[in-house]
Write a protein that holds these residues in place. Sequence first.
Motif, mmCIF file in Angstrom:
data_model
loop_
_atom_site.group_PDB
_atom_site.id
_atom_site.type_symbol
_atom_site.label_atom_id
_atom_site.label_comp_id
_atom_site.label_asym_id
_atom_site.label_seq_id
_atom_site.Cartn_x
_atom_site.Cartn_y
_atom_site.Cartn_z
ATOM 1 N N UNK A 56 128.523 -16.969 -19.364
ATOM 2 C CA UNK A 56 127.957 -15.855 -20.142
ATOM 3 C C UNK A 56 126.429 -15.807 -20.041
ATOM 4 N N UNK A 57 125.772 -16.975 -19.957
ATOM 5 C CA UNK A 57 124.314 -16.972 -19.779
ATOM 6 C C UNK A 57 123.943 -16.202 -18.522
ATOM 7 N N UNK A 58 124.679 -16.466 -17.452
ATOM 8 C CA UNK A 58 124.360 -15.788 -16.182
ATOM 9 C C UNK A 58 124.769 -14.317 -16.238
ATOM 10 N N UNK A 59 125.967 -14.047 -16.768
ATOM 11 C CA UNK A 59 126.460 -12.659 -16.786
ATOM 12 C C UNK A 59 125.552 -11.759 -17.621
ATOM 13 N N UNK A 60 124.976 -12.326 -18.684
ATOM 14 C CA UNK A 60 124.135 -11.517 -19.565
ATOM 15 C C UNK A 60 122.794 -11.178 -18.936
ATOM 16 N N UNK A 61 122.440 -11.861 -17.847
ATOM 17 C CA UNK A 61 121.182 -11.527 -17.150
ATOM 18 C C UNK A 61 121.365 -10.364 -16.186
ATOM 19 N N UNK A 62 122.606 -9.999 -15.946
ATOM 20 C CA UNK A 62 122.892 -8.923 -14.985
ATOM 21 C C UNK A 62 123.135 -7.635 -15.756
ATOM 22 N N UNK A 63 122.493 -6.564 -15.287
ATOM 23 C CA UNK A 63 122.634 -5.290 -15.997
ATOM 24 C C UNK A 63 122.920 -4.169 -15.005
ATOM 25 N N UNK A 64 123.823 -3.286 -15.384
ATOM 26 C CA UNK A 64 123.971 -1.996 -14.698
ATOM 27 C C UNK A 64 124.594 -1.029 -15.696
ATOM 28 N N UNK A 65 124.401 0.252 -15.457
ATOM 29 C CA UNK A 65 124.847 1.259 -16.429
ATOM 30 C C UNK A 65 126.350 1.138 -16.649
ATOM 31 N N UNK A 66 126.751 1.059 -17.906
ATOM 32 C CA UNK A 66 128.175 1.047 -18.247
ATOM 33 C C UNK A 66 128.887 -0.252 -17.937
ATOM 34 N N UNK A 67 128.129 -1.329 -17.733
ATOM 35 C CA UNK A 67 128.744 -2.636 -17.399
ATOM 36 C C UNK A 67 129.808 -3.024 -18.437
ATOM 37 N N UNK A 68 130.965 -3.447 -17.955
ATOM 38 C CA UNK A 68 132.019 -3.897 -18.864
ATOM 39 C C UNK A 68 132.319 -5.367 -18.593
ATOM 40 N N UNK A 69 132.348 -6.154 -19.668
ATOM 41 C CA UNK A 69 132.621 -7.592 -19.522
ATOM 42 C C UNK A 69 133.275 -8.078 -20.808
ATOM 43 N N UNK A 70 134.457 -8.650 -20.685
ATOM 44 C CA UNK A 70 135.097 -9.197 -21.885
ATOM 45 C C UNK A 70 134.284 -10.364 -22.420
ATOM 46 N N UNK A 71 134.275 -10.534 -23.727
ATOM 47 C CA UNK A 71 133.486 -11.604 -24.341
ATOM 48 C C UNK A 71 134.333 -12.814 -24.718
ATOM 49 N N UNK A 72 135.611 -12.784 -24.402
ATOM 50 C CA UNK A 72 136.472 -13.883 -24.864
ATOM 51 C C UNK A 72 137.131 -14.645 -23.721
ATOM 52 N N UNK A 73 136.569 -14.523 -22.527
ATOM 53 C CA UNK A 73 137.205 -15.212 -21.392
ATOM 54 C C UNK A 73 137.036 -16.727 -21.562
ATOM 55 N N UNK A 74 138.111 -17.438 -21.408
ATOM 56 C CA UNK A 74 138.069 -18.900 -21.538
ATOM 57 C C UNK A 74 138.429 -19.376 -22.929
ATOM 58 N N UNK A 75 138.426 -18.459 -23.882
ATOM 59 C CA UNK A 75 138.708 -18.897 -25.252
ATOM 60 C C UNK A 75 140.133 -19.436 -25.381
ATOM 61 N N UNK A 76 141.052 -18.814 -24.659
ATOM 62 C CA UNK A 76 142.426 -19.309 -24.789
ATOM 63 C C UNK A 76 142.580 -20.696 -24.173
ATOM 64 N N UNK A 77 141.682 -21.084 -23.259
ATOM 65 C CA UNK A 77 141.742 -22.470 -22.749
ATOM 66 C C UNK A 77 141.470 -23.430 -23.890
ATOM 67 N N UNK A 78 140.555 -23.046 -24.774
ATOM 68 C CA UNK A 78 140.232 -23.921 -25.904
ATOM 69 C C UNK A 78 141.438 -24.062 -26.825
ATOM 70 N N UNK A 79 142.107 -22.953 -27.103
ATOM 71 C CA UNK A 79 143.232 -23.058 -28.028
ATOM 72 C C UNK A 79 144.409 -23.769 -27.376
ATOM 73 N N UNK A 80 144.625 -23.531 -26.070
ATOM 74 C CA UNK A 80 145.723 -24.235 -25.400
ATOM 75 C C UNK A 80 145.462 -25.730 -25.381
#
Length: 378
Positions: free
Chosen positions: A246-270
Amino acid sequence: QEAHEAIDFMLLDNKLGVQHNAGGARVVIEEFLAGEEASFIIMADGKNVAVMATSQDHKRLLDGDAGPNTGGMGAFSPTPAVTPEVERRVIDTIVSPVLDGMRRQGTPFRGFLYVGLMLTHDGPKVIEFNVRFGDPEAQAVLPRIEDSLALLLDAAAHDRLSSRAVRLTSDPTVALVLAAAGYPEAVHTGDSIQGLNDAGQLDDSDALVFHAGTSRLGNEFRTAGGRVLTVVGRGPRYEGAITAAYDAADRIAFAGKQCRRDIGRSALSLRLLKHYPSVHTLGFPLNATEKFGHETGSKLTVRNELRGHIEYNLNDAQSSKDIASAERFGSSGGLDAAGFGKESCRGPCCWGNEKRRQSRRQRARTPTAPRRQTSLHK
Ligand code: GLY
């Protein structure tokens, strides 16, 4: 209703590019499989099998597995859902019979076999086979391979593969897809992409950026497809990999960029569920990952209503003993042991969470405190 809409989407609106020929117009109705999805990728030389890393895709566009299906909005590797026992079952009951059958038919299979699995009550079931590496699974798995990929490919092509697991780093990876405006239905292209150099200059190469739907004009990159980039983070634990991604992804910008914010979270719960054996039966998490409540043997109920959302419900704790056991589960006995300790967890699942944990502990210790459902990880 949902089925009708899906058929219209595919056949009437031709949104997936299915041509209206005899094959494209046929609808197959399949058994609904409930459970945890996992991607199991192997390499074969017609006979021998080299097992790649396991991984898990996030197919829906929006957080919490909401929104339309996509080609994949992110992945993590490995997935704790595929325990060694599950892996054995997948090889014995799925991979080996398929490869044996193809060899017997005179068409031995060489290359990558992607087995899309649903881990159900009745064991692992196949959702799909692909004869490729998988996207975005490949971006999550490739950085983990320590063997020479070129030598592996050569061995597979020339029937010299040894049946063994491919050597992998133990560090998990988390891959985030950055999708274009309008994806998946009406993709907008030609938007200028900023911050790529910045994203690639993080310390210790903890982040990698894979290009997919981009075009280059001189020094400028523009969006040129639905899934534009995949940013992969890695770290010694899932939390670190999530943060790096997320640190790296948040440095990248383009109009209308879509990025889920919960990727990897289910690894934590599993991973958490692995530390809670009464939930984690038969080698893989069953009820707890099926979005239903699960009675654990004490009055404490562990629920996973949305993938990645682990809660325990103090309404169900009838006595101070139950609250004490909930506390143990939330501190040394379960959550911390599974890596959810307040010092160790820095993932998005836990940001700002310590306050909630403290107030939960406070409430549980106060005799007059109302018993309320308390969320540990949102
Ligand atoms: N991620 C699913 C696929 O590559 O088919």
